[in-house]
Design a protein around this motif. Structure first.
Motif, PDB file in Angstrom:
ATOM      1  N   TRP A   1     -14.657   7.266 -41.383  1.00  0.00           N
ATOM      2  CA  TRP A   1     -13.451   8.084 -40.814  1.00  0.00           C
ATOM      3  C   TRP A   1     -12.363   8.130 -41.991  1.00  0.00           C
ATOM      4  CZ3 TRP A   1     -12.051  11.207 -37.112  1.00  0.00           C
ATOM      5  CH2 TRP A   1     -10.643  11.474 -36.790  1.00  0.00           C
ATOM      6  N   GLY A   2     -12.033   6.849 -42.408  1.00  0.00           N
ATOM      7  CA  GLY A   2     -11.019   6.653 -43.482  1.00  0.00           C
ATOM      8  C   GLY A   2     -11.246   7.547 -44.594  1.00  0.00           C
ATOM      9  N   VAL A   3     -12.441   7.492 -45.159  1.00  0.00           N
ATOM     10  CA  VAL A   3     -12.721   8.183 -46.456  1.00  0.00           C
ATOM     11  C   VAL A   3     -12.618   9.749 -46.015  1.00  0.00           C
ATOM     12  CG1 VAL A   3     -14.261   8.802 -48.380  1.00  0.00           C
ATOM     13  CG2 VAL A   3     -13.850   6.352 -47.654  1.00  0.00           C
ATOM     14  N   GLN A   4     -12.994  10.086 -44.714  1.00  0.00           N
ATOM     15  CA  GLN A   4     -12.844  11.642 -44.703  1.00  0.00           C
ATOM     16  C   GLN A   4     -11.572  12.120 -44.484  1.00  0.00           C
ATOM     17  OE1 GLN A   4     -15.496  12.865 -41.570  1.00  0.00           O
ATOM     18  NE2 GLN A   4     -14.916  14.859 -41.657  1.00  0.00           N
ATOM     19  N   PHE A   5     -10.948  11.312 -43.764  1.00  0.00           N
ATOM     20  CA  PHE A   5      -9.564  11.762 -43.425  1.00  0.00           C
ATOM     21  C   PHE A   5      -8.348  11.174 -43.977  1.00  0.00           C
ATOM     22  CE2 PHE A   5     -12.630  12.836 -39.743  1.00  0.00           C
ATOM     23  CZ  PHE A   5     -12.072  14.011 -39.744  1.00  0.00           C
ATOM     24  N   GLY A   6      -8.558  10.401 -44.903  1.00  0.00           N
ATOM     25  CA  GLY A   6      -7.530   9.982 -45.717  1.00  0.00           C
ATOM     26  C   GLY A   6      -6.686   8.666 -45.384  1.00  0.00           C
ATOM     27  N   THR A   7      -7.205   7.980 -44.277  1.00  0.00           N
ATOM     28  CA  THR A   7      -6.737   6.812 -43.652  1.00  0.00           C
ATOM     29  C   THR A   7      -7.001   5.537 -44.548  1.00  0.00           C
ATOM     30  OG1 THR A   7      -8.251   6.293 -42.226  1.00  0.00           O
ATOM     31  CG2 THR A   7      -6.474   7.588 -41.325  1.00  0.00           C
TER      32      THR A   7
ATOM     33  N   ASN B   1      -0.792   1.171 -38.545  1.00  0.00           N
ATOM     34  CA  ASN B   1       0.843   1.176 -38.774  1.00  0.00           C
ATOM     35  C   ASN B   1       1.081   1.899 -39.819  1.00  0.00           C
ATOM     36  OD1 ASN B   1       0.992  -0.758 -36.619  1.00  0.00           O
ATOM     37  ND2 ASN B   1       1.288  -2.648 -37.942  1.00  0.00           N
ATOM     38  N   LYS B   2       0.251   1.990 -40.723  1.00  0.00           N
ATOM     39  CA  LYS B   2       0.638   3.051 -41.998  1.00  0.00           C
ATOM     40  C   LYS B   2       0.518   4.539 -41.309  1.00  0.00           C
ATOM     41  CE  LYS B   2      -0.655   4.112 -46.840  1.00  0.00           C
ATOM     42  NZ  LYS B   2       0.580   3.581 -47.411  1.00  0.00           N
ATOM     43  N   ALA B   3      -0.324   4.629 -40.660  1.00  0.00           N
ATOM     44  CA  ALA B   3      -0.220   6.244 -40.184  1.00  0.00           C
ATOM     45  C   ALA B   3       0.755   6.427 -39.417  1.00  0.00           C
ATOM     46  CB  ALA B   3      -1.615   6.553 -39.297  1.00  0.00           C
TER      47      ALA B   3
ATOM     48  N   ALA C   1      -5.286  -5.419 -46.947  1.00  0.00           N
ATOM     49  CA  ALA C   1      -6.457  -5.530 -46.116  1.00  0.00           C
ATOM     50  C   ALA C   1      -7.684  -4.728 -46.467  1.00  0.00           C
ATOM     51  CB  ALA C   1      -5.765  -5.029 -44.696  1.00  0.00           C
ATOM     52  N   VAL C   2      -7.198  -3.585 -47.097  1.00  0.00           N
ATOM     53  CA  VAL C   2      -8.007  -2.369 -47.671  1.00  0.00           C
ATOM     54  C   VAL C   2      -8.844  -2.975 -48.752  1.00  0.00           C
ATOM     55  CG1 VAL C   2      -8.240  -0.297 -48.634  1.00  0.00           C
ATOM     56  CG2 VAL C   2      -6.817  -0.461 -46.762  1.00  0.00           C
ATOM     57  N   ASN C   3      -8.209  -3.908 -49.617  1.00  0.00           N
ATOM     58  CA  ASN C   3      -9.067  -4.192 -50.838  1.00  0.00           C
ATOM     59  C   ASN C   3      -9.650  -5.191 -50.487  1.00  0.00           C
ATOM     60  OD1 ASN C   3      -7.685  -2.388 -52.602  1.00  0.00           O
ATOM     61  ND2 ASN C   3      -5.749  -3.589 -53.347  1.00  0.00           N
ATOM     62  N   THR C   4      -9.365  -5.911 -49.515  1.00  0.00           N
ATOM     63  CA  THR C   4     -10.147  -7.175 -48.923  1.00  0.00           C
ATOM     64  C   THR C   4     -11.663  -6.539 -48.663  1.00  0.00           C
ATOM     65  OG1 THR C   4      -8.392  -8.551 -48.619  1.00  0.00           O
ATOM     66  CG2 THR C   4     -10.610  -9.160 -47.505  1.00  0.00           C
ATOM     67  N   LEU C   5     -11.515  -5.654 -47.755  1.00  0.00           N
ATOM     68  CA  LEU C   5     -12.825  -4.933 -47.234  1.00  0.00           C
ATOM     69  C   LEU C   5     -13.631  -4.503 -48.287  1.00  0.00           C
ATOM     70  CD1 LEU C   5     -14.965  -4.324 -45.051  1.00  0.00           C
ATOM     71  CD2 LEU C   5     -13.456  -2.217 -44.634  1.00  0.00           C
ATOM     72  N   ALA C   6     -12.912  -3.652 -49.349  1.00  0.00           N
ATOM     73  CA  ALA C   6     -13.592  -2.889 -50.467  1.00  0.00           C
ATOM     74  C   ALA C   6     -14.257  -3.655 -51.339  1.00  0.00           C
ATOM     75  CB  ALA C   6     -12.507  -2.061 -51.342  1.00  0.00           C
ATOM     76  N   GLU C   7     -13.763  -5.099 -51.701  1.00  0.00           N
ATOM     77  CA  GLU C   7     -14.483  -6.030 -52.368  1.00  0.00           C
ATOM     78  C   GLU C   7     -15.458  -6.365 -51.843  1.00  0.00           C
ATOM     79  OE1 GLU C   7     -11.311  -8.976 -53.405  1.00  0.00           O
ATOM     80  OE2 GLU C   7     -10.069  -7.499 -54.346  1.00  0.00           O
ATOM     81  N   HIS C   8     -15.433  -6.642 -50.473  1.00  0.00           N
ATOM     82  CA  HIS C   8     -16.701  -7.304 -49.581  1.00  0.00           C
ATOM     83  C   HIS C   8     -17.772  -6.267 -49.995  1.00  0.00           C
ATOM     84  CE1 HIS C   8     -19.162  -9.308 -46.759  1.00  0.00           C
ATOM     85  NE2 HIS C   8     -19.523  -8.332 -46.313  1.00  0.00           N
ATOM     86  N   VAL C   9     -17.641  -4.928 -49.594  1.00  0.00           N
ATOM     87  CA  VAL C   9     -18.713  -4.049 -49.636  1.00  0.00           C
ATOM     88  C   VAL C   9     -19.109  -3.370 -51.169  1.00  0.00           C
ATOM     89  CG1 VAL C   9     -18.283  -3.080 -47.642  1.00  0.00           C
ATOM     90  CG2 VAL C   9     -17.258  -1.868 -49.354  1.00  0.00           C
ATOM     91  N   ALA C  10     -18.394  -3.788 -52.053  1.00  0.00           N
ATOM     92  CA  ALA C  10     -18.710  -3.581 -53.387  1.00  0.00           C
ATOM     93  C   ALA C  10     -20.218  -4.467 -53.911  1.00  0.00           C
ATOM     94  CB  ALA C  10     -17.940  -3.724 -54.406  1.00  0.00           C
ATOM     95  N   GLY C  11     -21.075  -3.887 -54.351  1.00  0.00           N
ATOM     96  CA  GLY C  11     -22.278  -4.594 -54.812  1.00  0.00           C
ATOM     97  C   GLY C  11     -23.301  -5.089 -53.991  1.00  0.00           C
TER      98      GLY C  11
END
Length: 209
Positions: free
Chosen positions: A165-171, A110-112, A133-143
């Protein structure tokens, strides 16, 4: 001799996710590369996947579509690969697979497309808003090393592909937890093999001269 597993793909597609999963599984498979303009829309393939999209697998005559479904299916039918969840991993495994396929996918696409719900309308959407949504996943993979903890599973192929994909292409933003997670995944031998295969196919598809 034909294998019992056929993989329909285009190397410039989400088929790269399933290619990685197949390389992690290690079972023999045949590859059918489809063209967006012709074979993907042809009657033969429409009979397999009426959505006319890739990837698709056919295993023992049964069709499986959708990347998350294919990853979990392959983990299930090839248990010797050790990519399915152990009992104590099931909660994280299923939670984050479906999170990536649902809320995260919706938020990113949707953002894209230039659409973000207003605060008043965010309750109508399964992801609330992109940042949530993004921060929820980021918090889970941290640590943690992987989605279910210290051990790599099929959930990391699917969720990890979204992060890579997201980190490479900016999504997705280059948050420290995302970058570290992506770095761990990109060092896997199966990931490297899959990328090499698809990159060679992409090079072969480029016009000469």
């Amino acid at each position: 001799m034909m294998s019992e597993l056929t993989f329909y793909t285009n190397p410039m597609s989400r088929g790269q996710i399933v290619r990685w999963m197949l390389e992690e599984v290690g079972a023999p498979y045949d590859t059918e590369v489809l063209d967006y303009a012709s074979s993907m829309k042809g009657e033969a393939y429409r009979a397999i996947n009426p959505m006319m999209k890739v990837p698709t697998i056919v295993h023992h005559g049964s069709v499986v579509t959708e990347c998350a479904a294919i990853c979990t299916y392959l983990a299930d039918v090839f248990p010797e690969a050790g990519l399915g969840p152990r009992e104590e991993e099931k909660a994280d495994y299923y939670r984050w697979l479906f999170f990536a396929a649902g809320p995260l996918e919706q938020a990113v696409t949707n953002k894209a497309a230039g659409f973000e719900p207003s605060e008043e309308r965010s309750r109508m959407f399964g992801y609330g808003n992109y940042d949530l949504a993004v921060n929820t996943l980021a918090e889970h993979v941290a640590g943690r090393d992987f989605i279910c903890g210290p051990r790599f599973t099929a959930a990391d192929v699917y969720v990890g592909s979204a992060v890579l994909w997201g980190v490479q292409f900016g999504t997705l933003p280059k948050l420290n937890s995302f970058v570290a997670y992506a770095d761990r995944l990109s060092e896997r031998d199966a990931y490297k093999r899959a990328k090499d295969i698809d990159n060679k196919l992409i090079a072969e598809m480029q016009p000469v001269g």
